[in-house]
Design a protein around this motif. Sequence first.
Motif, mmCIF file in Angstrom:
data_model
loop_
_atom_site.group_PDB
_atom_site.id
_atom_site.type_symbol
_atom_site.label_atom_id
_atom_site.label_comp_id
_atom_site.label_asym_id
_atom_site.label_seq_id
_atom_site.Cartn_x
_atom_site.Cartn_y
_atom_site.Cartn_z
ATOM 1 N N ALA A 1 0.832 -1.195 0.000
ATOM 2 C CA ALA A 1 0.000 0.000 0.000
ATOM 3 C C ALA A 1 0.870 1.249 0.000
ATOM 4 N N ALA A 2 0.587 2.156 -0.943
ATOM 5 C CA ALA A 2 1.298 3.428 -1.014
ATOM 6 C C ALA A 2 0.423 4.600 -0.596
ATOM 7 N N ARG A 3 -0.878 4.510 -0.845
ATOM 8 C CA ARG A 3 -1.817 5.539 -0.413
ATOM 9 C C ARG A 3 -3.084 4.861 0.087
ATOM 10 N N SER A 4 -3.706 5.450 1.113
ATOM 11 C CA SER A 4 -4.914 4.894 1.716
ATOM 12 C C SER A 4 -6.093 5.828 1.474
ATOM 13 N N PRO A 5 -7.319 5.302 1.502
ATOM 14 C CA PRO A 5 -8.479 6.143 1.233
ATOM 15 C C PRO A 5 -8.825 7.052 2.404
ATOM 16 N N ASP A 6 -9.604 8.066 2.108
ATOM 17 C CA ASP A 6 -10.123 8.974 3.123
ATOM 18 C C ASP A 6 -11.362 8.327 3.743
ATOM 19 N N ASP B 1 -6.646 -1.805 1.966
ATOM 20 C CA ASP B 1 -5.790 -2.731 1.239
ATOM 21 C C ASP B 1 -5.890 -4.105 1.897
ATOM 22 N N LEU B 2 -5.665 -5.153 1.126
ATOM 23 C CA LEU B 2 -5.971 -6.497 1.598
ATOM 24 C C LEU B 2 -5.052 -6.948 2.733
ATOM 25 N N GLY C 1 -0.958 -7.956 -1.689
ATOM 26 C CA GLY C 1 -1.586 -6.690 -2.016
ATOM 27 C C GLY C 1 -2.992 -6.897 -2.537
ATOM 28 N N GLY C 2 -3.596 -5.815 -2.959
ATOM 29 C CA GLY C 2 -4.971 -5.860 -3.411
ATOM 30 C C GLY C 2 -5.861 -5.058 -2.489
ATOM 31 N N ALA C 3 -7.169 -5.227 -2.646
ATOM 32 C CA ALA C 3 -8.111 -4.393 -1.905
ATOM 33 C C ALA C 3 -9.342 -5.185 -1.500
ATOM 34 N N LEU C 4 -9.912 -4.789 -0.370
ATOM 35 C CA LEU C 4 -11.209 -5.267 0.093
ATOM 36 C C LEU C 4 -12.174 -4.097 0.111
ATOM 37 N N LEU C 5 -13.313 -4.254 -0.584
ATOM 38 C CA LEU C 5 -14.425 -3.318 -0.465
ATOM 39 C C LEU C 5 -15.607 -4.107 0.069
ATOM 40 N N THR D 1 -8.480 -8.631 -5.680
ATOM 41 C CA THR D 1 -9.548 -7.688 -5.374
ATOM 42 C C THR D 1 -10.778 -8.456 -4.919
ATOM 43 N N LEU D 2 -11.303 -8.088 -3.751
ATOM 44 C CA LEU D 2 -12.502 -8.718 -3.200
ATOM 45 C C LEU D 2 -13.528 -7.622 -2.917
#
Length: 456
Positions: free
Chosen positions: A106-111, A122-123, A160-164, A193-194
């Motif tokens: 992860a290089a940047r995270s959401p607000d 990030d996963l 890496g990857g993402a969880l929404l 991505t999940l």
Amino acid sequence: MSSAPMTPAPGGFTDETFAAFLKGRDEPSWLADRRRSAFGRFKATPLPTLRDEEWRRTDLRALKLDQFAPPAPAEPSEAARAALEPAYRGLDSLYGTGIALVDGHAARSPDPSKLGGAVFVDLASAVQEHGELLKDLLMTEAFRDDADAFAALHAACWTGGALLYVPKGVKVETPLFHLVGLSAEGGADLSHTLVVLEEGAEATLVQETIGLDRGKAPGLHVGGVELILRRGSRLRFVNIQNWDTSTWHLSRERAVVGPDAALQWTVGGLGSRLAKVNQEVALVGRGARAQVNGVMFPTGRQNLTYITRQDHVAPNTTSDLLYKGGLKDRSRLVWRGMIKVEPDAQHTDAYQKNDNLVLDADARADSIPGLEIEANEVRCTHGATAGPVDPEMVFYARSRGVDEATATRLIVEGFFANVYDRISVEPVREALALAVAQKLELGSAPTLASAEAAGV
């Protein structure tokens, strides 16, 4: 935080490199056990060859897996983070907030203030913060690690990857984005991505993969995407593949759509040296609906293969797939589609179409639609076309003072127009149109962030 670049250890995906990979990760026992099981399956499964029906048109003989290894635990360099920043800023200006990863970290995270109650992380962080949730959802419903050797490798070594995760009834008003970059020479990315939408939830997620000045050294992406839509949920998911032309791209992507849920899934195939993508939509609940849109444009010697499947499991389900491709130079584009209707899926309405515009004599497009129908009250249709620009259309334009290059560009833009019109995320629609225009001029395809510079 280390500033050393993430360089894979030599030796390929072996017992030794896998053991070192596991040792460098702080993960619960259930996940480590799943990884070990998948790695055992990877070792026991032969790599696909041209003798395998699904891979007859995808030549992997030049891919040397021993040049790659599981990503090391070191954080990406500051230079890699800086290379990713312009694309991140561009996407951040177009959408609400997002995650950026480079070389599996992860290089940047959401607000969090823009998530409206959703979980978007990030996963790797999700494993630590939402472990019980992941235990029930990660690769349990929508991803099969026994599909082939690469699926097993991904399940064993994903990084890496993402969880929404959108809880019941939550509607995320602003579109979210997920940016994945690969910067290391000889690097491998195995991001996952999940996306899970509970009953009545709504969200939009835009995902893009990019190469970051890696040079000419080969890169490898073995990815996975899972989309799970519960009853009455709504998801717009955009997945733009824009790797550099030295990167091999292999990905398995599947959506499971529940009762009365609706999915719009847009795919862009722009980059990579060779891509092989399996994209599946399973309509498992009565009243489930899916629209799938695809825009592909290989140039040079790129080889892109997309295997799609619309699997109707429940009755009264609808799917509508439209893939459009343009080809230049010596590139090759393969689409193989299947509509499968299970015995209980009465009153299915399914459609698939693939159109290809072949702009050079040495380019080649293969379209292979298919139907497997086991119910008797259905409507299922398909179609496929491939051919050059109509010379009469060019002549007509030139007779009215339009030069040949401009005439060709206008015809190609018109060819893609009806698939653009189906895409409801406006910046994506504009960015894909810009990418196609640049491909026609033999320029490099932009990231979605380039839409900002174009005035989108």
